[in-house]
Design an enzyme around this catalytic site. Structure first.
Site: not given
Ligand code: PA5
Length: 393
Positions: A264, A285, A385
């Site tokens: 990310e 393996h 989303k």
């Molecule tokens: O690292 C990040 O920012 C994302 O992976 C969020 O943690 C994830 O999308 C969940 O978001 P939220 O805490 O708003 O539900």
């Protein structure tokens, strides 16, 4: 903790590239120091005693904790929980991590299972709008409302969310649920030292040890920068995949955490190193064949643990055997054209893993800047989303 980015690298790295990226050190350190999402560098952990109080109260009325969250709001706690939970001995107070799937089979079985036991829900969402989290929380809340009287329900819900805004914060204000915060200047995947992870982890480890290690880890700036320069240089040489390798099965989720952190953070603007992971010796393996002789797009980061419990088999300490196999694999992969980084830990403890995690936060942030991208956003996640929202509302 020892981070070796040279022993198995000399024949691969180009000194001009290393110099080019090393020269950006001052600029990058300054960028991180001035970033508005750098709260994880020196997080306020004064809430820890409050966390321990709420934990004790939960232990007095519940038989398990159900953590509802996804991505950065779940993987830190899940990975530490797996690291420090015995493989076979049943946990006295299990933690169930829900909210990561829309599988109806999973949800049905979860609800049936929880019907018969006293549980508390800790819903964790910074935005409060994540669909998987919201749906799971809604189902569990309805179950709690069927099982307990209204004033009892309040004891069984703990919300971790934004300090002021969002649907969950509004709900806390309306219903009077207990809550913790994820500070404004800390993003989900950098939130290990917030209540999002420390509250669930207070049920299974000494969180003060984790905090101690973390605070040591954020001081490893020079090591983290050298690691970042090494991986950025390898990328320019066509090594576009980083394989994180463990020899301990209970590291599975820790490597998932690393993949989420780097995936990310770096994967944007058509750039970034693809993080993958393998558990050895199992994967020797399977994908081991590809690493040894396949397309040379991979470099590896091996974790080596010096001290593990002694288990004597046929007069040999099994961990020593494991380490010898690890060294052999590193030699074989290097000879097959795969550069290797080695990170050595003295042991696996909340302190050493806290230290390692903070080190990786630094590496992720520096690496993002070395790719000239923002290490703290994830605009790509919003795309799916938005499409789901268009279809489901
Ligand atoms: O690292 C990040 O920012 C994302 O992976 C969020 O943690 C994830 O999308 C969940 O978001 P939220 O805490 O708003 O539900």
């Amino acid at each position: 903790m020892k981070i070796d980015v040279s022993t198995y690298m000399d024949k691969f790295l180009d000194s001009k590239l290393v110099e080019k990226y090393s020269n950006r050190k001052d600029e990058i350190f300054q960028k991180l120091n001035q970033a508005n999402m750098n709260g994880w560098l020196n997080p306020d952990v004064s809430f820890v005693d409050q966390i321990l109080e709420v934990r004790d109260e939960v232990l007095s009325h519940s038989k398990c904790l159900v953590v509802v969250g996804i991505g950065g709001s779940f993987l830190g706690a899940k990975s530490f929980y797996e690291l420090f939970t015995p493989y076979f001995k049943k946990n006295d107070f299990p933690i169930i991590f829900a909210g990561t799937t829309l599988s109806s089979t999973y949800m049905k079985e979860l609800l049936e299972y929880l019907e018969t036991i006293d549980f508390t829900v800790n819903v964790i969402s910074k935005s409060g709008t994540t669909r998987e989290t919201a749906l799971t929380y809604s189902a569990l809340k309805k179950l709690l409302e069927r099982k307990y009287r209204p004033e009892e329900v309040k004891k069984h819900i703990i919300v971790t969310t934004d300090p002021v805004k969002g649907t969950l914060r509004d709900e806390v204000n309306r219903e009077g649920y207990r809550s913790f915060i994820i500070p404004d200047n800390i993003g989900g995947r950098y939130s290990l030292l917030t209540a999002a992870h420390l509250f669930p982890l207070s049920f299974c480890i000494d969180v003060k040890e984790l905090i101690l290690g973390y605070k040591e880890g954020v001081c490893l700036q020079d090591d983290a920068f050298s690691y970042s320069v090494c991986r950025r240089s390898l990328f320019d040489l066509g090594k576009v995949v980083e394989n994180f390798v463990t020899y301990e099965n209970n590291w599975y989720y820790y490597l998932e955490w690393l993949k989420q952190l780097f995936g990310e953070t770096e994967g944007k603007d058509g750039k970034g190193i693809l993080p993958i992971s393998m558990i050895h010796t199992r994967d020797l393996h399977s994908l081991g064949q590809f690493v040894q002789e396949g397309n040379k797009i991979i470099y590896e980061t091996f974790f080596k643990i010096n001290n593990m419990p002694i288990c004597d088999i046929d007069g040999k300490d099994l961990h020593k055997v494991n380490l010898i196999v690890e060294d052999s694999v590193i030699s074989a992969h290097v000879s097959g054209g795969v550069p290797c980084i080695v990170i050595e830990l003295d042991d696996i403890s909340p302190r050493s893993m806290g230290r390692l995690s903070a080190f990786f936060f630094l590496v992720a942030a520096y690496s993002g800047y070395l790719f000239d991208i923002n290490p703290f956003d994830q605009p790509g996640v919003e795309v799916y989303k938005a499409e789901v929202k268009r279809r489901l509302g």
